[in-house]
Design a protein around this motif. Structure first.
Motif, PDB file in Angstrom:
ATOM      1  N   ARG A 197      -9.857 -21.619  23.316  1.00 51.15           N
ATOM      2  CA  ARG A 197      -8.930 -20.603  22.825  1.00 51.15           C
ATOM      3  C   ARG A 197      -7.729 -21.227  22.117  1.00 51.15           C
ATOM      4  O   ARG A 197      -7.312 -20.778  21.062  1.00 51.15           O
ATOM      5  CB  ARG A 197      -8.475 -19.704  23.973  1.00 51.15           C
ATOM      6  CG  ARG A 197      -7.629 -18.521  23.510  1.00 51.15           C
ATOM      7  CD  ARG A 197      -7.357 -17.557  24.648  1.00 51.15           C
ATOM      8  NE  ARG A 197      -6.646 -18.230  25.715  1.00 51.15           N
ATOM      9  CZ  ARG A 197      -6.960 -18.142  27.007  1.00 51.15           C
ATOM     10  NH1 ARG A 197      -7.964 -17.396  27.410  1.00 51.15           N
ATOM     11  NH2 ARG A 197      -6.263 -18.803  27.901  1.00 51.15           N
ATOM     12  N   LYS A 200      -8.692 -22.346  18.700  1.00 53.69           N
ATOM     13  CA  LYS A 200      -8.807 -21.208  17.777  1.00 53.69           C
ATOM     14  C   LYS A 200      -7.413 -20.716  17.361  1.00 53.69           C
ATOM     15  O   LYS A 200      -7.163 -20.434  16.185  1.00 53.69           O
ATOM     16  CB  LYS A 200      -9.603 -20.077  18.448  1.00 53.69           C
ATOM     17  CG  LYS A 200      -9.857 -18.892  17.525  1.00 53.69           C
ATOM     18  CD  LYS A 200     -10.749 -17.830  18.169  1.00 53.69           C
ATOM     19  CE  LYS A 200     -10.854 -16.578  17.298  1.00 53.69           C
ATOM     20  NZ  LYS A 200     -11.546 -15.468  17.979  1.00 53.69           N
ATOM     21  N   LYS A 201      -6.519 -20.632  18.330  1.00 51.94           N
ATOM     22  CA  LYS A 201      -5.155 -20.190  18.007  1.00 51.94           C
ATOM     23  C   LYS A 201      -4.491 -21.141  17.012  1.00 51.94           C
ATOM     24  O   LYS A 201      -3.806 -20.706  16.083  1.00 51.94           O
ATOM     25  CB  LYS A 201      -4.311 -20.111  19.278  1.00 51.94           C
ATOM     26  CG  LYS A 201      -4.627 -18.909  20.146  1.00 51.94           C
ATOM     27  CD  LYS A 201      -3.693 -18.835  21.359  1.00 51.94           C
ATOM     28  CE  LYS A 201      -3.932 -17.545  22.140  1.00 51.94           C
ATOM     29  NZ  LYS A 201      -3.009 -17.392  23.281  1.00 51.94           N
ATOM     30  N   VAL A 204      -5.709 -20.417  13.582  1.00 52.47           N
ATOM     31  CA  VAL A 204      -5.190 -19.164  13.010  1.00 52.47           C
ATOM     32  C   VAL A 204      -3.702 -19.304  12.673  1.00 52.47           C
ATOM     33  O   VAL A 204      -3.269 -19.003  11.558  1.00 52.47           O
ATOM     34  CB  VAL A 204      -5.414 -17.989  13.996  1.00 52.47           C
ATOM     35  CG1 VAL A 204      -4.718 -16.724  13.476  1.00 52.47           C
ATOM     36  CG2 VAL A 204      -6.901 -17.733  14.195  1.00 52.47           C
ATOM     37  N   PHE A 205      -2.918 -19.780  13.642  1.00 52.07           N
ATOM     38  CA  PHE A 205      -1.462 -19.817  13.446  1.00 52.07           C
ATOM     39  C   PHE A 205      -1.024 -20.961  12.533  1.00 52.07           C
ATOM     40  O   PHE A 205       0.060 -20.912  11.951  1.00 52.07           O
ATOM     41  CB  PHE A 205      -0.740 -19.952  14.794  1.00 52.07           C
ATOM     42  CG  PHE A 205      -1.027 -18.829  15.757  1.00 52.07           C
ATOM     43  CD1 PHE A 205      -1.242 -17.535  15.301  1.00 52.07           C
ATOM     44  CD2 PHE A 205      -1.080 -19.058  17.131  1.00 52.07           C
ATOM     45  CE1 PHE A 205      -1.517 -16.496  16.192  1.00 52.07           C
ATOM     46  CE2 PHE A 205      -1.347 -18.033  18.027  1.00 52.07           C
ATOM     47  CZ  PHE A 205      -1.567 -16.751  17.557  1.00 52.07           C
TER      48      PHE A 205
ATOM     49  N   VAL B 209      -4.833 -13.599  19.496  1.00 49.15           N
ATOM     50  CA  VAL B 209      -6.098 -14.298  19.267  1.00 49.15           C
ATOM     51  C   VAL B 209      -6.782 -14.532  20.614  1.00 49.15           C
ATOM     52  O   VAL B 209      -6.180 -15.069  21.526  1.00 49.15           O
ATOM     53  CB  VAL B 209      -5.834 -15.659  18.588  1.00 49.15           C
ATOM     54  CG1 VAL B 209      -7.123 -16.465  18.481  1.00 49.15           C
ATOM     55  CG2 VAL B 209      -5.194 -15.461  17.221  1.00 49.15           C
ATOM     56  N   ASN B 210      -8.020 -14.096  20.733  1.00 54.76           N
ATOM     57  CA  ASN B 210      -8.801 -14.505  21.903  1.00 54.76           C
ATOM     58  C   ASN B 210     -10.188 -14.932  21.441  1.00 54.76           C
ATOM     59  O   ASN B 210     -10.500 -14.884  20.244  1.00 54.76           O
ATOM     60  CB  ASN B 210      -8.842 -13.391  22.958  1.00 54.76           C
ATOM     61  CG  ASN B 210      -9.478 -12.127  22.415  1.00 54.76           C
ATOM     62  OD1 ASN B 210     -10.545 -12.163  21.807  1.00 54.76           O
ATOM     63  ND2 ASN B 210      -8.815 -11.000  22.641  1.00 54.76           N
ATOM     64  N   LEU B 211     -11.027 -15.348  22.390  1.00 54.42           N
ATOM     65  CA  LEU B 211     -12.290 -15.966  21.975  1.00 54.42           C
ATOM     66  C   LEU B 211     -13.302 -14.946  21.490  1.00 54.42           C
ATOM     67  O   LEU B 211     -14.254 -15.304  20.795  1.00 54.42           O
ATOM     68  CB  LEU B 211     -12.878 -16.794  23.120  1.00 54.42           C
ATOM     69  CG  LEU B 211     -12.150 -18.124  23.334  1.00 54.42           C
ATOM     70  CD1 LEU B 211     -12.703 -18.837  24.563  1.00 54.42           C
ATOM     71  CD2 LEU B 211     -12.288 -19.018  22.103  1.00 54.42           C
ATOM     72  N   THR B 212     -13.071 -13.680  21.815  1.00 54.14           N
ATOM     73  CA  THR B 212     -14.090 -12.695  21.431  1.00 54.14           C
ATOM     74  C   THR B 212     -13.748 -11.944  20.146  1.00 54.14           C
ATOM     75  O   THR B 212     -14.642 -11.436  19.489  1.00 54.14           O
ATOM     76  CB  THR B 212     -14.317 -11.675  22.571  1.00 54.14           C
ATOM     77  OG1 THR B 212     -13.045 -11.146  22.949  1.00 54.14           O
ATOM     78  CG2 THR B 212     -14.960 -12.339  23.776  1.00 54.14           C
ATOM     79  N   ASN B 213     -12.458 -11.898  19.760  1.00 62.42           N
ATOM     80  CA  ASN B 213     -12.166 -11.119  18.543  1.00 62.42           C
ATOM     81  C   ASN B 213     -12.285 -11.981  17.286  1.00 62.42           C
ATOM     82  O   ASN B 213     -12.259 -13.215  17.340  1.00 62.42           O
ATOM     83  CB  ASN B 213     -10.791 -10.432  18.624  1.00 62.42           C
ATOM     84  CG  ASN B 213      -9.626 -11.405  18.650  1.00 62.42           C
ATOM     85  OD1 ASN B 213      -9.801 -12.627  18.648  1.00 62.42           O
ATOM     86  ND2 ASN B 213      -8.417 -10.876  18.687  1.00 62.42           N
ATOM     87  N   ASP B 214     -12.468 -11.315  16.146  1.00 62.03           N
ATOM     88  CA  ASP B 214     -12.473 -12.011  14.871  1.00 62.03           C
ATOM     89  C   ASP B 214     -11.043 -12.236  14.434  1.00 62.03           C
ATOM     90  O   ASP B 214     -10.178 -11.386  14.672  1.00 62.03           O
ATOM     91  CB  ASP B 214     -13.163 -11.156  13.802  1.00 62.03           C
ATOM     92  CG  ASP B 214     -14.668 -11.191  13.983  1.00 62.03           C
ATOM     93  OD1 ASP B 214     -15.162 -12.173  14.572  1.00 62.03           O
ATOM     94  OD2 ASP B 214     -15.326 -10.239  13.537  1.00 62.03           O
TER      95      ASP B 214
END
Lengths: 252, 252
Positions: A197, A200-201, A204-205, B209-214
């Protein structure tokens, strides 16, 4: 399970997840600047009458102001230089204490400071110069405080876990068995999910957003793989270290 | 066009674009907290021997430390409480001055403070309480400093624009014609683009942001439409105000 103090594992998890964003924002901001030897190494200091590094001095003096206005009256905040802080002008808060009083004796900010300066910074910045050292120091302080809050939150995690399963933890606490406590506190699948997670953050950020690119395609201001490394190597192990230290004192 | 001091409109634009991210991060972080009357209104202060609001005191004292370590020796930084700041321990920097010396007399932080507290904060937070006022004040200071840096960057924008077209600006400067200068400095299509970009950035950086959303589908921690409003109503007009004030003194 909800406790009389309103603390639940769910509310703590939500706070930890939100704190990830704060940590990532602070690191993306810090990555704007280089690593300035004069800021971190007292041997490079050029200021008269100053001992210790420039960052140490700026953090110590900023913490003194924040102490005066009550920052460290709250159990989620820990000073990096807790000795000789001025008394708080703010009356003590009247809320019920959630943590065991022994929590106050646990402060691993020396370890966090060392990790941040010597391990983490070199992963997000290179040596160089930026004239306004004070701005860089303010950015360092943001990162340090965000990491410290996250890691010392282990005290709340441990308290809720203990309350939810005291019969499971008590034998290991009484036996002072750190390894057994660490095992009880470790959930590898959860840790893997956290690492994914935060990566991924960071993607994105950290991306450069402009009007022509698609979200997700921008160049990144920070290497996203630093985040699972930070969490896997330091944040989660240090949090669990705080949890174990807290539990060892929980029955005192 | 590049000048001997290395300043170009391109490098300034890149800095302004990067500063958008800093401003948005700081506002997303500030939006975690409510608006606490005791922090902003001196009539609500409960601290003995303190005049002015709690935020004013914390900012004034923090700025004093930063002044001591050299923050305000640099023309992009402006104190909110510039009177009676301690002298800097840092030797004056030896870099060539880019701006006209009259730049030092322009500081619109009072206007920025007022806009931030009374106009912007109510758009991103609601009245409430959060116990640790010092943490909220530190977050306010981050926002204030990021906005102040962005808006006072107008001095550099004006300097480069003047150097690139002094024959265009000089008659209006000599006639002290603010309206003519404002017209020369205004490019509506660029301003519309900036407003769209900051809204897009707020959507990307503010999402949960989490692991399941786009990416792009997460709930937003801040209303993205606040950003074009902030830029359209305040940041860009105030930047141009700084530019005009600078240009009016440019031939002194």
């Amino acid at each position: 399970m909800a406790h009389s103090d309103g603390l639940t594992l769910e509310s703590i998890r939500n706070s930890l997840i939100r704190q990830e964003d704060t940590i990532i924002f602070s690191l993306i901001e810090r990555a704007k600047y280089p690593i300035i030897p004069q800021l971190y190494d007292s041997r490079c200091s050029v200021l008269p009458g100053i001992s210790g590094s420039l960052l140490e001095n700026i953090v110590r003096e900023t913490e003194a102001i924040q102490a005066k206005y009550g920052r460290y009256q709250f159990p989620e905040e820990h000073a990096f230089f807790p000795d000789n802080l001025p008394d708080s002008l703010v009356p003590p808060n009247s809320h019920p204490q959630v943590l065991h009083p022994a929590a106050a004796s646990i402060n691993i900010n020396k370890t966090i400071w060392d990790m941040y300066i010597n391990k983490l910074l070199p992963l997000i910045a290179s040596k160089g110069d930026y004239e306004n050292h004070t701005c860089v120091a303010a950015s360092d302080l943001e990162c340090l405080q965000a990491l410290s809050r996250r890691i010392h939150y282990g005290k709340f995690v441990a308290e809720v876990k203990f309350k939810d399963a005291s019969e499971e933890y008590s034998p290991a606490i009484q036996a002072k068995d750190r390894d057994a406590l660490m095992k009880l506190l470790t959930f590898e699948s959860v840790e893997e999910m956290v690492k994914k997670r935060v990566e991924k953050k960071a993607k994105v950020f950290g991306q450069e957003v402009n009007l022509t690119n698609d979200a997700g395609n921008g160049k990144c201001k920070i290497d996203p793989s630093v985040l699972p490394c930070l969490y896997g190597e330091w944040v989660m192990p240090l949090t669990k270290h705080v949890e174990v230290e807290y539990l060892l004192r929980r029955l005192d």
